[in-house]
Design a protein around this motif. Structure first.
Motif, PDB file in Angstrom:
ATOM      1  N   ALA A 155       1.398   7.069  14.840  1.00  8.89           N
ATOM      2  CA  ALA A 155       1.299   8.245  15.720  1.00  8.89           C
ATOM      3  C   ALA A 155       1.965   7.968  17.063  1.00  8.89           C
ATOM      4  CB  ALA A 155      -0.163   8.630  15.912  1.00  8.89           C
ATOM      5  N   GLN A 156       1.770   6.762  17.593  1.00  5.80           N
ATOM      6  CA  GLN A 156       2.411   6.394  18.854  1.00  5.80           C
ATOM      7  C   GLN A 156       3.926   6.323  18.700  1.00  5.80           C
ATOM      8  OE1 GLN A 156       0.838   5.343  22.260  1.00  5.80           O
ATOM      9  NE2 GLN A 156       2.878   6.246  22.379  1.00  5.80           N
ATOM     10  N   ILE A 157       4.393   5.722  17.617  1.00  6.15           N
ATOM     11  CA  ILE A 157       5.840   5.604  17.372  1.00  6.15           C
ATOM     12  C   ILE A 157       6.458   6.988  17.208  1.00  6.15           C
ATOM     13  CG2 ILE A 157       7.595   4.753  15.771  1.00  6.15           C
ATOM     14  CD1 ILE A 157       5.563   2.460  15.120  1.00  6.15           C
ATOM     15  N   ASN A 158       5.806   7.863  16.437  1.00  2.00           N
ATOM     16  CA  ASN A 158       6.334   9.215  16.232  1.00  2.00           C
ATOM     17  C   ASN A 158       6.392   9.993  17.535  1.00  2.00           C
ATOM     18  OD1 ASN A 158       6.922   9.130  13.493  1.00  2.00           O
ATOM     19  ND2 ASN A 158       4.834   9.687  12.889  1.00  2.00           N
ATOM     20  N   GLY A 159       5.380   9.776  18.393  1.00  4.89           N
ATOM     21  CA  GLY A 159       5.415  10.426  19.697  1.00  4.89           C
ATOM     22  C   GLY A 159       6.616   9.989  20.507  1.00  4.89           C
ATOM     23  N   LEU A 160       6.888   8.701  20.510  1.00  7.38           N
ATOM     24  CA  LEU A 160       8.047   8.189  21.231  1.00  7.38           C
ATOM     25  C   LEU A 160       9.350   8.692  20.613  1.00  7.38           C
ATOM     26  CD1 LEU A 160       6.754   4.531  21.707  1.00  7.38           C
ATOM     27  CD2 LEU A 160       7.061   6.223  23.515  1.00  7.38           C
ATOM     28  N   LEU A 161       9.398   8.791  19.293  1.00  2.22           N
ATOM     29  CA  LEU A 161      10.593   9.307  18.624  1.00  2.22           C
ATOM     30  C   LEU A 161      10.876  10.760  19.024  1.00  2.22           C
ATOM     31  CD1 LEU A 161      10.248   7.845  15.012  1.00  2.22           C
ATOM     32  CD2 LEU A 161      12.165   7.481  16.578  1.00  2.22           C
ATOM     33  N   THR A 214      12.752   8.345   9.535  1.00  2.46           N
ATOM     34  CA  THR A 214      11.577   9.085   9.995  1.00  2.46           C
ATOM     35  C   THR A 214      10.363   8.899   9.093  1.00  2.46           C
ATOM     36  OG1 THR A 214      12.332  11.050   8.785  1.00  2.46           O
ATOM     37  CG2 THR A 214      12.981  10.856  11.110  1.00  2.46           C
ATOM     38  N   ASP A 215      10.539   8.357   7.902  1.00 11.27           N
ATOM     39  CA  ASP A 215       9.419   8.128   6.985  1.00 11.27           C
ATOM     40  C   ASP A 215       8.566   6.987   7.524  1.00 11.27           C
ATOM     41  OD1 ASP A 215       7.657   7.456   4.952  1.00 11.27           O
ATOM     42  OD2 ASP A 215       9.113   7.788   3.355  1.00 11.27           O
ATOM     43  N   PRO A 216       7.284   7.255   7.846  1.00 10.59           N
ATOM     44  CA  PRO A 216       6.431   6.197   8.414  1.00 10.59           C
ATOM     45  C   PRO A 216       6.352   4.947   7.556  1.00 10.59           C
ATOM     46  CG  PRO A 216       5.375   8.334   8.659  1.00 10.59           C
ATOM     47  CD  PRO A 216       6.592   8.554   7.797  1.00 10.59           C
ATOM     48  N   LEU A 217       6.356   5.104   6.223  1.00 11.07           N
ATOM     49  CA  LEU A 217       6.279   3.925   5.371  1.00 11.07           C
ATOM     50  C   LEU A 217       7.522   3.057   5.500  1.00 11.07           C
ATOM     51  CD1 LEU A 217       4.618   5.326   2.108  1.00 11.07           C
ATOM     52  CD2 LEU A 217       3.566   3.979   3.930  1.00 11.07           C
ATOM     53  N   HIS A 218       8.641   3.674   5.853  1.00  6.59           N
ATOM     54  CA  HIS A 218       9.870   2.903   6.049  1.00  6.59           C
ATOM     55  C   HIS A 218       9.850   2.122   7.363  1.00  6.59           C
ATOM     56  CE1 HIS A 218      12.259   5.649   3.060  1.00  6.59           C
ATOM     57  NE2 HIS A 218      11.435   4.801   2.470  1.00  6.59           N
ATOM     58  N   PHE A 219       8.918   2.498   8.267  1.00 10.07           N
ATOM     59  CA  PHE A 219       8.772   1.725   9.505  1.00 10.07           C
ATOM     60  C   PHE A 219       8.377   0.279   9.196  1.00 10.07           C
ATOM     61  CE2 PHE A 219       7.413   5.712  12.137  1.00 10.07           C
ATOM     62  CZ  PHE A 219       8.695   6.205  12.037  1.00 10.07           C
ATOM     63  N   PRO A 236       0.829  -1.212   0.000  1.00 11.78           N
ATOM     64  CA  PRO A 236       0.000   0.000   0.000  1.00 11.78           C
ATOM     65  C   PRO A 236       0.863   1.262   0.000  1.00 11.78           C
ATOM     66  CG  PRO A 236      -0.873  -1.607   1.539  1.00 11.78           C
ATOM     67  CD  PRO A 236       0.445  -2.147   1.070  1.00 11.78           C
ATOM     68  N   SER A 237       0.449   2.240  -0.796  1.00  8.54           N
ATOM     69  CA  SER A 237       1.247   3.461  -0.952  1.00  8.54           C
ATOM     70  C   SER A 237       1.092   4.422   0.216  1.00  8.54           C
ATOM     71  CB  SER A 237       0.851   4.173  -2.251  1.00  8.54           C
ATOM     72  OG  SER A 237      -0.537   4.481  -2.260  1.00  8.54           O
ATOM     73  N   GLY A 238       0.098   4.194   1.035  1.00  5.41           N
ATOM     74  CA  GLY A 238      -0.105   5.028   2.212  1.00  5.41           C
ATOM     75  C   GLY A 238      -0.384   4.176   3.427  1.00  5.41           C
ATOM     76  N   LEU A 239      -0.475   4.817   4.578  1.00  7.72           N
ATOM     77  CA  LEU A 239      -0.770   4.092   5.805  1.00  7.72           C
ATOM     78  C   LEU A 239      -2.200   3.580   5.773  1.00  7.72           C
ATOM     79  CD1 LEU A 239       0.941   6.451   8.423  1.00  7.72           C
ATOM     80  CD2 LEU A 239       1.830   4.316   7.467  1.00  7.72           C
ATOM     81  N   MET A 240      -2.386   2.361   6.297  1.00  5.44           N
ATOM     82  CA  MET A 240      -3.672   1.691   6.225  1.00  5.44           C
ATOM     83  C   MET A 240      -4.259   1.480   7.619  1.00  5.44           C
ATOM     84  SD  MET A 240      -4.000   1.084   2.949  1.00  5.44           S
ATOM     85  CE  MET A 240      -5.376  -0.066   2.962  1.00  5.44           C
TER      86      MET A 240
END
Length: 406
Positions: free
Chosen positions: A36-42, A72-77, A24-28
């Motif tokens: 959002a939780q991961i970014n908050g922790l980052l 930092t790219d969420p898709l790379h997570f 998928p090309s975007g978050l699903m």
């Protein structure tokens, strides 16, 4: 047909490569909340977000790894999910290489491939969800249990429960298998000594469950964060829907049992009378009440199916026929060990307390059932595998191209 370990590894790794290049090309769906939780922790914010109902230890792992790598790219997570999937393939390989799951003394490649292509699990392999990581640790727990290393099993199940709390019910399953294995040895009578020995074998599972229950008591819920939408309840529709999904996933195996079902009904005609008596109970009690299963969310396949059944008496009766056939069919399938029949207690227990009707809750139960059952004919097992590949691929491409959600 025999699938060798090399063929299984080639098939599964090739498919993972396909999923890597076509994703998928975007978050699903729930990825949005987990990211959002991961970014908050980052960013240094350790707040447990209200829409995350699980522990956030796995989110801390994401944040720690990708913070160190500067990603930092969420898709790379999703890269971490592919690592988990590779490890899952290894765990499936090891489990199907064990003495319990070998076929004719060799690696059971058909079973391994069926486990990998489980349609309700495979679409989540690349996605930032908790289900596959929890499944991985439960499979590792199976491997340790096969080696009679119960502390290893408890450790793996604990990690699974720290990722997804619903994994907690499987402590009871493995504790039961362990205790009954000790009590059920052929040629030995049940004595106080053997009962005590059985309890000593199973006590690590009970201790772990007790520790979690104490925590959940003080937390006042088994859920964290979004507690209001995930209260412990009695939801028989989750059992009904599990039966329907079971049929959709395993229909080649189940249809092949039709002759056995007819013979069963012939020998036990009371089953038909019971079936007629239970029909109105099923129709009345089939209810879709959770907000996340509402009709405005019918872009989710599960909600679309649930709400169409819930709105039609005719479809309720049809679904009851499918549900009943599934129950009868699975009871005609033998197990590798008699003790594995306890899975039929823990399958409904694993979902009946869930207010949300969600096929992801069935992933572990379906996997453990697959591991427990005896294989049918080679041609039938191959047909089952081909259906699972088609079903899993259809669901995955549906997500990728936004045909639907699951």
């Amino acid at each position: 047909m025999v699938i060798t370990h090399r063929q299984f590894l080639l098939l599964s790794l090739t498919y993972v490569a396909f999923m890597y290049f076509i994703q998928p090309s975007g978050l699903m769906m729930d990825e949005l909340a987990h990211v959002a939780q991961i970014n908050g922790l980052l960013s240094g914010d350790t707040t447990h977000l209200s829409n995350i109902t699980t522990f956030i230890y796995i989110h801390k792992v994401y944040a720690g790894i990708f913070g160190a790598l500067g990603i930092t790219d969420p898709l790379h997570f999703r890269l971490l999910n592919f690592v988990v999937t590779f490890t899952l393939i290894w765990a499936v390989f090891k489990v199907c290489q064990s003495s319990v799951h070998k076929l004719n003394g060799s690696f059971n490649g058909l079973l391994a491939a069926q486990l990998f292509f489980l349609p309700i699990a495979l679409p989540y392999y690349p996605l930032i969800y908790t289900d596959i990581a929890a499944l991985l640790f439960i499979l590792l727990g199976v491997f340790f249990w096969q080696q009679d290393k119960h502390y290893g099993t408890v450790a793996c199940l604990t990690l699974a429960a720290l990722i997804r709390q619903p994994s907690l019910v499987w402590f009871g399953y493995f504790a039961t298998l362990t205790a009954m294995n000790q009590l059920g040895e052929e040629g030995l009578s049940i004595t106080v000594k053997r009962i005590l020995h059985s309890g000593l074998k199973a006590w690590p599972y009970a201790a772990a469950v007790l520790a979690f229950l104490v925590y959940f008591y003080f937390n006042q819920s088994i859920a964290l964060g979004d507690k209001g939408y995930h209260r412990v309840t009695l939801n028989v529709t989750n059992i009904y829907f599990m039966g329907l999904v079971f049929f959709l996933v395993f229909w080649p195996l189940l249809i092949s049992r039709s002759h056995h079902i007819l013979q069963l009904l012939k020998n036990k005609p009371w089953i038909v009378a019971t079936w007629l008596l239970v029909l109105p109970v099923y129709v009345i009690s089939f209810a879709v009440t959770h907000d996340y299963n509402a009709e405005f969310l019918n872009m989710f396949l599960r909600n679309w199916l649930l709400n169409h059944i819930g709105d039609s008496i005719t479809l309720k009766v049809v679904s009851y026929l499918v549900f009943s056939y599934t129950i009868l069919a699975v009871f005609t399938i033998d197990f590798k060990r008699a003790v594995f029949r306890w899975i039929y207690l823990f399958l409904p227990l694993s979902v009946v307390a869930m207010p949300l009707i969600e096929q992801r809750y069935y992933i572990v139960g379906f996997t453990l059932w697959q591991l427990a059952r005896s294989p049918l004919s080679g041609h039938m097992e191959l047909l089952q595998l081909l259906w699972m590949i088609v079903g899993a691929t259809t669901l995955y491409l549906g997500l990728v191209y936004n045909w639907f959600l699951i």
